[in-house]
Design an enzyme around this catalytic site. Structure first.
Site, mmCIF file in Angstrom:
data_model
loop_
_atom_site.group_PDB
_atom_site.id
_atom_site.type_symbol
_atom_site.label_atom_id
_atom_site.label_comp_id
_atom_site.label_asym_id
_atom_site.label_seq_id
_atom_site.Cartn_x
_atom_site.Cartn_y
_atom_site.Cartn_z
ATOM 1 N N HIS A 1 -1.730 -7.064 9.742
ATOM 2 C CA HIS A 1 -2.807 -7.645 8.938
ATOM 3 C C HIS A 1 -3.940 -8.093 9.851
ATOM 4 O O HIS A 1 -3.760 -8.971 10.697
ATOM 5 C CB HIS A 1 -2.273 -8.834 8.135
ATOM 6 C CG HIS A 1 -1.278 -8.436 7.091
ATOM 7 N ND1 HIS A 1 -1.543 -8.532 5.743
ATOM 8 C CD2 HIS A 1 -0.027 -7.917 7.191
ATOM 9 C CE1 HIS A 1 -0.499 -8.102 5.054
ATOM 10 N NE2 HIS A 1 0.435 -7.726 5.913
ATOM 11 N N GLN B 1 0.879 -7.785 0.722
ATOM 12 C CA GLN B 1 1.939 -6.827 1.061
ATOM 13 C C GLN B 1 3.154 -7.030 0.160
ATOM 14 O O GLN B 1 3.805 -6.051 -0.247
ATOM 15 C CB GLN B 1 2.326 -6.961 2.532
ATOM 16 C CG GLN B 1 3.366 -5.942 2.986
ATOM 17 C CD GLN B 1 3.639 -6.020 4.472
ATOM 18 O OE1 GLN B 1 2.783 -6.418 5.249
ATOM 19 N NE2 GLN B 1 4.833 -5.653 4.879
ATOM 20 N N CYS C 1 -6.444 -7.029 2.234
ATOM 21 C CA CYS C 1 -5.894 -8.334 1.866
ATOM 22 C C CYS C 1 -6.766 -8.977 0.784
ATOM 23 O O CYS C 1 -7.991 -9.045 0.924
ATOM 24 C CB CYS C 1 -5.839 -9.215 3.115
ATOM 25 S SG CYS C 1 -5.627 -10.965 2.791
ATOM 26 N N GLU C 2 -6.138 -9.447 -0.286
ATOM 27 C CA GLU C 2 -6.906 -10.038 -1.375
ATOM 28 C C GLU C 2 -7.441 -11.429 -1.034
ATOM 29 O O GLU C 2 -8.302 -11.951 -1.750
ATOM 30 C CB GLU C 2 -6.069 -10.113 -2.651
ATOM 31 C CG GLU C 2 -4.893 -11.052 -2.590
ATOM 32 C CD GLU C 2 -4.091 -11.058 -3.886
ATOM 33 O OE1 GLU C 2 -3.541 -12.126 -4.219
ATOM 34 O OE2 GLU C 2 -4.008 -10.014 -4.553
ATOM 35 N N HIS C 3 -6.962 -12.020 0.048
ATOM 36 C CA HIS C 3 -7.414 -13.359 0.417
ATOM 37 C C HIS C 3 -8.708 -13.343 1.222
ATOM 38 O O HIS C 3 -9.558 -14.228 1.056
ATOM 39 C CB HIS C 3 -6.322 -14.079 1.221
ATOM 40 C CG HIS C 3 -5.051 -14.246 0.465
ATOM 41 N ND1 HIS C 3 -3.809 -14.095 1.042
ATOM 42 C CD2 HIS C 3 -4.815 -14.538 -0.843
ATOM 43 C CE1 HIS C 3 -2.873 -14.291 0.128
ATOM 44 N NE2 HIS C 3 -3.459 -14.552 -1.018
ATOM 45 N N HIS C 4 -8.854 -12.350 2.116
ATOM 46 C CA HIS C 4 -10.046 -12.293 2.966
ATOM 47 C C HIS C 4 -10.785 -10.959 2.863
ATOM 48 O O HIS C 4 -11.817 -10.779 3.500
ATOM 49 C CB HIS C 4 -9.673 -12.540 4.436
ATOM 50 C CG HIS C 4 -8.959 -13.834 4.662
ATOM 51 N ND1 HIS C 4 -7.580 -13.923 4.769
ATOM 52 C CD2 HIS C 4 -9.429 -15.099 4.779
ATOM 53 C CE1 HIS C 4 -7.230 -15.186 4.955
ATOM 54 N NE2 HIS C 4 -8.324 -15.920 4.961
ATOM 55 N N CYS D 1 -6.477 -9.778 9.078
ATOM 56 C CA CYS D 1 -6.891 -11.163 8.842
ATOM 57 C C CYS D 1 -6.135 -12.114 9.766
ATOM 58 O O CYS D 1 -6.593 -13.223 10.048
ATOM 59 C CB CYS D 1 -6.684 -11.556 7.390
ATOM 60 S SG CYS D 1 -4.982 -11.449 6.816
#
Length: 204
Positions: A161, A133, A92-95, A163
């Site tokens: 996910h 995704q 995941c690019e956020h976490h 996260c």
């Protein structure tokens, strides 16, 4: 390679050296409350940087390189081709926490077909990047459309996910489903239904 300039979207960025990357890992270890000089963690920065080279190797490939050979001598085959249950691991690019799942890809060929393993490789290429995704679903679909130029393509991705499972709302087992249809799959609902039935093993 370490000091190369690479493009991130429209922006050019200097690639940090291996030493700078390892120093950053040491900083994160210390930020977590650990001692980066403890025996068990001394080599962790080197291991993490080496692992990153593998986990994010998708940045070094292109659609054309992966889908590099199209077979035209297939006796005029123009019917549906489906590869389902392609496993993948992404981040995941956020976490920067993993999400794990499987992809299903179908297309109607026009001028030829691609080796079945190539469809798995295009999933792998995009999975080995920092991702969402939704973006990954669109990227795989776009790659198939651009290189194979099929009569239609369908991509469905299912993933869990971490996260969402390990932090935040902490709901392990929840799955996310994304899909993208092009060509005849987009314009004909019966083709979408056929694809979904075949993905679930309910029809041919």
């Amino acid at each position: 390679m370490d000091d190369a300039i690479f493009t991130a979207g429209a922006r050019k960025t200097r690639r940090p050296s291996r030493e700078e990357a390892e120093a950053a890992v040491r900083t994160l270890i210390a930020y977590a409350g650990e001692d980066p000089d403890r025996e068990g963690l001394l080599d962790t920065p080197k291991r993490v940087v080496k692992a990153y080279a593998e986990l994010f190797s998708g940045y070094g490939q292109t659609d054309e390189e992966v889908l590099d050979r199209i077979f035209s001598e297939v006796a005029g085959y123009e019917e549906l081709i489906l590869v389902r249950d392609i496993p993948f691991y992404s981040h995941c690019e956020h976490h920067m926490v993993p999400f794990i799942g499987k992809a299903h890809i179908a297309y109607y060929p026009t001028t030829g077909v691609v080796g079945l393993s190539k469809l798995a490789r295009i999933v792998e290429m995009y999975a080995r990047r920092l991702q969402t995704q939704e973006t990954m679903t669109a990227q795989v679909s776009n790659a198939i459309d651009k290189v194979l130029k099929p009569r239609g393509a369908a991509v469905l991705i299912e993933a869990e996910h971490l996260c969402m499972a390990m932090r935040g709302v902490q709901k392990p087992g929840a799955s996310t489903v994304t899909a993208r249809f092009t060509g005849c799959f987009k314009t004909d609902p019966t083709e979408q239904a056929r694809f979904m039935m075949m993905v679930r093993g309910e029809g041919k």
